[in-house]
Design a protein around this motif. Structure first.
Motif, PDB file in Angstrom:
ATOM      1  N   MET A  82     -50.276  63.028 -51.291  1.00 58.43           N
ATOM      2  CA  MET A  82     -50.675  61.767 -51.906  1.00 58.43           C
ATOM      3  C   MET A  82     -51.875  61.199 -51.166  1.00 58.43           C
ATOM      4  SD  MET A  82     -46.913  60.095 -52.593  1.00 58.43           S
ATOM      5  CE  MET A  82     -46.616  59.788 -50.867  1.00 58.43           C
ATOM      6  N   ASN A  83     -52.997  61.128 -51.852  1.00 59.38           N
ATOM      7  CA  ASN A  83     -54.228  60.601 -51.270  1.00 59.38           C
ATOM      8  C   ASN A  83     -54.649  59.325 -51.982  1.00 59.38           C
ATOM      9  OD1 ASN A  83     -54.382  62.916 -49.594  1.00 59.38           O
ATOM     10  ND2 ASN A  83     -55.546  64.039 -51.154  1.00 59.38           N
ATOM     11  N   LYS A  84     -55.539  58.601 -51.367  1.00 54.47           N
ATOM     12  CA  LYS A  84     -56.059  57.352 -51.948  1.00 54.47           C
ATOM     13  C   LYS A  84     -54.914  56.459 -52.414  1.00 54.47           C
ATOM     14  CE  LYS A  84     -60.309  59.658 -53.461  1.00 54.47           C
ATOM     15  NZ  LYS A  84     -61.174  59.996 -54.620  1.00 54.47           N
ATOM     16  N   LEU A  85     -53.961  56.267 -51.556  1.00 56.29           N
ATOM     17  CA  LEU A  85     -52.769  55.505 -51.926  1.00 56.29           C
ATOM     18  C   LEU A  85     -53.091  54.043 -52.191  1.00 56.29           C
ATOM     19  CD1 LEU A  85     -50.247  57.211 -49.544  1.00 56.29           C
ATOM     20  CD2 LEU A  85     -49.953  57.002 -52.007  1.00 56.29           C
ATOM     21  N   LYS A  86     -52.370  53.487 -53.148  1.00 52.54           N
ATOM     22  CA  LYS A  86     -52.535  52.105 -53.567  1.00 52.54           C
ATOM     23  C   LYS A  86     -51.224  51.358 -53.359  1.00 52.54           C
ATOM     24  CE  LYS A  86     -55.486  53.717 -57.385  1.00 52.54           C
ATOM     25  NZ  LYS A  86     -55.675  53.708 -58.861  1.00 52.54           N
ATOM     26  N   PRO A  87     -51.281  50.037 -53.236  1.00 53.87           N
ATOM     27  CA  PRO A  87     -50.025  49.275 -53.107  1.00 53.87           C
ATOM     28  C   PRO A  87     -49.050  49.544 -54.243  1.00 53.87           C
ATOM     29  CG  PRO A  87     -51.890  47.898 -52.540  1.00 53.87           C
ATOM     30  CD  PRO A  87     -52.465  49.192 -53.061  1.00 53.87           C
ATOM     31  N   GLU A  88     -49.554  49.813 -55.438  1.00 56.29           N
ATOM     32  CA  GLU A  88     -48.664  50.075 -56.571  1.00 56.29           C
ATOM     33  C   GLU A  88     -47.974  51.433 -56.477  1.00 56.29           C
ATOM     34  OE1 GLU A  88     -51.879  49.116 -56.682  1.00 56.29           O
ATOM     35  OE2 GLU A  88     -52.939  50.047 -58.386  1.00 56.29           O
ATOM     36  N   ASP A  89     -48.332  52.250 -55.500  1.00 52.95           N
ATOM     37  CA  ASP A  89     -47.612  53.499 -55.259  1.00 52.95           C
ATOM     38  C   ASP A  89     -46.363  53.274 -54.413  1.00 52.95           C
ATOM     39  OD1 ASP A  89     -50.804  55.066 -54.822  1.00 52.95           O
ATOM     40  OD2 ASP A  89     -49.495  55.232 -56.582  1.00 52.95           O
ATOM     41  N   THR A  90     -46.190  52.066 -53.899  1.00 54.67           N
ATOM     42  CA  THR A  90     -45.001  51.743 -53.108  1.00 54.67           C
ATOM     43  C   THR A  90     -43.749  51.929 -53.952  1.00 54.67           C
ATOM     44  OG1 THR A  90     -46.167  50.186 -51.680  1.00 54.67           O
ATOM     45  CG2 THR A  90     -43.783  49.903 -51.899  1.00 54.67           C
ATOM     46  N   ALA A  91     -42.821  52.750 -53.443  1.00 56.84           N
ATOM     47  CA  ALA A  91     -41.608  53.073 -54.199  1.00 56.84           C
ATOM     48  C   ALA A  91     -40.728  53.987 -53.361  1.00 56.84           C
ATOM     49  CB  ALA A  91     -41.952  53.759 -55.524  1.00 56.84           C
ATOM     50  N   VAL A  92     -39.514  54.154 -53.830  1.00 53.67           N
ATOM     51  CA  VAL A  92     -38.656  55.224 -53.315  1.00 53.67           C
ATOM     52  C   VAL A  92     -38.955  56.464 -54.162  1.00 53.67           C
ATOM     53  CG1 VAL A  92     -36.317  56.038 -52.942  1.00 53.67           C
ATOM     54  CG2 VAL A  92     -36.877  53.629 -52.545  1.00 53.67           C
ATOM     55  N   TYR A  93     -39.281  57.539 -53.503  1.00 52.30           N
ATOM     56  CA  TYR A  93     -39.630  58.791 -54.181  1.00 52.30           C
ATOM     57  C   TYR A  93     -38.449  59.753 -54.109  1.00 52.30           C
ATOM     58  CZ  TYR A  93     -44.497  57.403 -54.631  1.00 52.30           C
ATOM     59  OH  TYR A  93     -45.662  56.763 -55.000  1.00 52.30           O
ATOM     60  N   TYR A  94     -38.095  60.300 -55.270  1.00 51.61           N
ATOM     61  CA  TYR A  94     -36.948  61.200 -55.381  1.00 51.61           C
ATOM     62  C   TYR A  94     -37.411  62.603 -55.747  1.00 51.61           C
ATOM     63  CZ  TYR A  94     -34.271  56.868 -55.660  1.00 51.61           C
ATOM     64  OH  TYR A  94     -33.720  55.638 -55.410  1.00 51.61           O
ATOM     65  N   CYS A  95     -36.820  63.580 -55.075  1.00 50.89           N
ATOM     66  CA  CYS A  95     -37.054  64.976 -55.424  1.00 50.89           C
ATOM     67  C   CYS A  95     -36.041  65.387 -56.492  1.00 50.89           C
ATOM     68  CB  CYS A  95     -36.892  65.838 -54.182  1.00 50.89           C
ATOM     69  SG  CYS A  95     -37.127  67.590 -54.468  1.00 50.89           S
ATOM     70  N   VAL A  96     -36.508  66.105 -57.500  1.00 48.77           N
ATOM     71  CA  VAL A  96     -35.639  66.491 -58.619  1.00 48.77           C
ATOM     72  C   VAL A  96     -35.838  67.953 -58.971  1.00 48.77           C
ATOM     73  CG1 VAL A  96     -35.630  64.155 -59.589  1.00 48.77           C
ATOM     74  CG2 VAL A  96     -37.383  65.772 -60.310  1.00 48.77           C
ATOM     75  N   ALA A  97     -34.843  68.535 -59.633  1.00 46.98           N
ATOM     76  CA  ALA A  97     -34.921  69.938 -60.043  1.00 46.98           C
ATOM     77  C   ALA A  97     -34.424  70.102 -61.469  1.00 46.98           C
ATOM     78  CB  ALA A  97     -34.104  70.813 -59.104  1.00 46.98           C
ATOM     79  N   ASP A  98     -35.074  70.996 -62.177  1.00 49.20           N
ATOM     80  CA  ASP A  98     -34.751  71.282 -63.579  1.00 49.20           C
ATOM     81  C   ASP A  98     -34.389  72.749 -63.694  1.00 49.20           C
ATOM     82  OD1 ASP A  98     -37.033  71.875 -66.325  1.00 49.20           O
ATOM     83  OD2 ASP A  98     -34.842  71.795 -66.334  1.00 49.20           O
ATOM     84  N   GLY A 116     -32.181  64.568 -55.642  1.00 51.07           N
ATOM     85  CA  GLY A 116     -31.933  64.417 -54.225  1.00 51.07           C
ATOM     86  C   GLY A 116     -31.965  62.951 -53.826  1.00 51.07           C
ATOM     87  N   GLN A 117     -31.815  62.716 -52.545  1.00 42.26           N
ATOM     88  CA  GLN A 117     -31.901  61.336 -52.057  1.00 42.26           C
ATOM     89  C   GLN A 117     -33.366  60.938 -51.984  1.00 42.26           C
ATOM     90  OE1 GLN A 117     -32.363  63.655 -49.974  1.00 42.26           O
ATOM     91  NE2 GLN A 117     -33.606  62.848 -48.323  1.00 42.26           N
ATOM     92  N   GLY A 118     -33.639  59.693 -51.903  1.00 43.32           N
ATOM     93  CA  GLY A 118     -35.018  59.226 -51.925  1.00 43.32           C
ATOM     94  C   GLY A 118     -35.623  59.087 -50.538  1.00 43.32           C
ATOM     95  N   THR A 119     -36.946  59.016 -50.523  1.00 46.52           N
ATOM     96  CA  THR A 119     -37.677  58.707 -49.308  1.00 46.52           C
ATOM     97  C   THR A 119     -38.646  57.575 -49.636  1.00 46.52           C
ATOM     98  OG1 THR A 119     -39.022  59.620 -47.503  1.00 46.52           O
ATOM     99  CG2 THR A 119     -39.473  60.481 -49.706  1.00 46.52           C
ATOM    100  N   LEU A 120     -38.695  56.575 -48.776  1.00 43.03           N
ATOM    101  CA  LEU A 120     -39.449  55.367 -49.074  1.00 43.03           C
ATOM    102  C   LEU A 120     -40.904  55.508 -48.657  1.00 43.03           C
ATOM    103  CD1 LEU A 120     -39.567  52.388 -49.948  1.00 43.03           C
ATOM    104  CD2 LEU A 120     -38.854  51.778 -47.616  1.00 43.03           C
ATOM    105  N   VAL A 121     -41.780  55.178 -49.598  1.00 42.98           N
ATOM    106  CA  VAL A 121     -43.217  55.125 -49.334  1.00 42.98           C
ATOM    107  C   VAL A 121     -43.668  53.674 -49.507  1.00 42.98           C
ATOM    108  CG1 VAL A 121     -45.509  55.816 -50.142  1.00 42.98           C
ATOM    109  CG2 VAL A 121     -43.639  57.487 -50.066  1.00 42.98           C
ATOM    110  N   THR A 122     -44.293  53.129 -48.472  1.00 43.58           N
ATOM    111  CA  THR A 122     -44.780  51.764 -48.521  1.00 43.58           C
ATOM    112  C   THR A 122     -46.274  51.762 -48.237  1.00 43.58           C
ATOM    113  OG1 THR A 122     -42.659  50.936 -47.721  1.00 43.58           O
ATOM    114  CG2 THR A 122     -44.538  49.426 -47.622  1.00 43.58           C
ATOM    115  N   VAL A 123     -47.040  51.223 -49.176  1.00 46.51           N
ATOM    116  CA  VAL A 123     -48.491  51.158 -49.022  1.00 46.51           C
ATOM    117  C   VAL A 123     -48.874  49.690 -48.835  1.00 46.51           C
ATOM    118  CG1 VAL A 123     -50.733  51.769 -49.988  1.00 46.51           C
ATOM    119  CG2 VAL A 123     -48.712  53.158 -50.516  1.00 46.51           C
ATOM    120  N   SER A 124     -49.419  49.377 -47.696  1.00 51.89           N
ATOM    121  CA  SER A 124     -49.781  47.997 -47.401  1.00 51.89           C
ATOM    122  C   SER A 124     -51.205  47.713 -47.862  1.00 51.89           C
ATOM    123  CB  SER A 124     -49.665  47.730 -45.904  1.00 51.89           C
ATOM    124  OG  SER A 124     -50.567  48.544 -45.194  1.00 51.89           O
ATOM    125  N   SER A 125     -51.404  46.479 -48.304  1.00 52.50           N
ATOM    126  CA  SER A 125     -52.738  46.093 -48.801  1.00 52.50           C
ATOM    127  C   SER A 125     -53.609  45.524 -47.697  1.00 52.50           C
ATOM    128  CB  SER A 125     -52.593  45.074 -49.926  1.00 52.50           C
ATOM    129  OG  SER A 125     -51.880  43.955 -49.465  1.00 52.50           O
TER     130      SER A 125
END
Length: 125
Positions: A82-98, A116-125
């Motif tokens: 994840m590059n050029k991160l923005k504050p709106e990218d702040t979220a819990v990110y979940y890994c999924v499989a199909d 899977g369980q989530g991992t928190l990404v926080t982008v500060s402004s």
């Protein structure tokens, strides 16, 4: 089936993070692996996915050109750079499989049968 996500953290606007999803307990090569995210007070949304068998990918419009999904065959791991991160990218990110490897179906929750369980990404402004 186990999906272990890691790599979240706090980063400033414009910065980068790499998330990892390590899979076990299923034939990794036959699955589509992806990422969803859920921001506070918002619905969960699909971010990106990749087919291990043929490398086809999906990206949400909001991350195209900034995020890149890839796989490491030897480690049964999928990465989300994840590059050029923005504050709106702040979220819990979940890994999924199909298990049906339905890359053409799009980034919808109903496509992915393992979460899977989530991992928190926080982008500060």
């Amino acid at each position: 089936v186990q999906l272990q996500a890691s790599g979240g953290g706090l980063v400033q606007t414009g910065g980068s993070l790499r998330l990892s999803c390590t899979a076990s307990g299923f034939p990794f090569d036959d699955y589509q692996i992806g990422w969803f995210r859920q921001a506070p007070g918002k619905e969960r949304e699909g971010v990106s996915s990749i087919s291990r068998s043929d490398g086809r990918t999906n990206y949400a419009d909001s991350v195209k050109g900034r995020f890149t999904i890839s796989t490491d065959n030897a480690k049964n791991t999928v990465y989300l750079q994840m590059n050029k991160l923005k504050p709106e990218d702040t979220a819990v990110y979940y890994c999924v499989a199909d298990s049906s490897n339905s890359v053409g179906a799009g980034l919808y929750e109903w496509v992915f049968d393992y979460w899977g369980q989530g991992t928190l990404v926080t982008v500060s402004s």
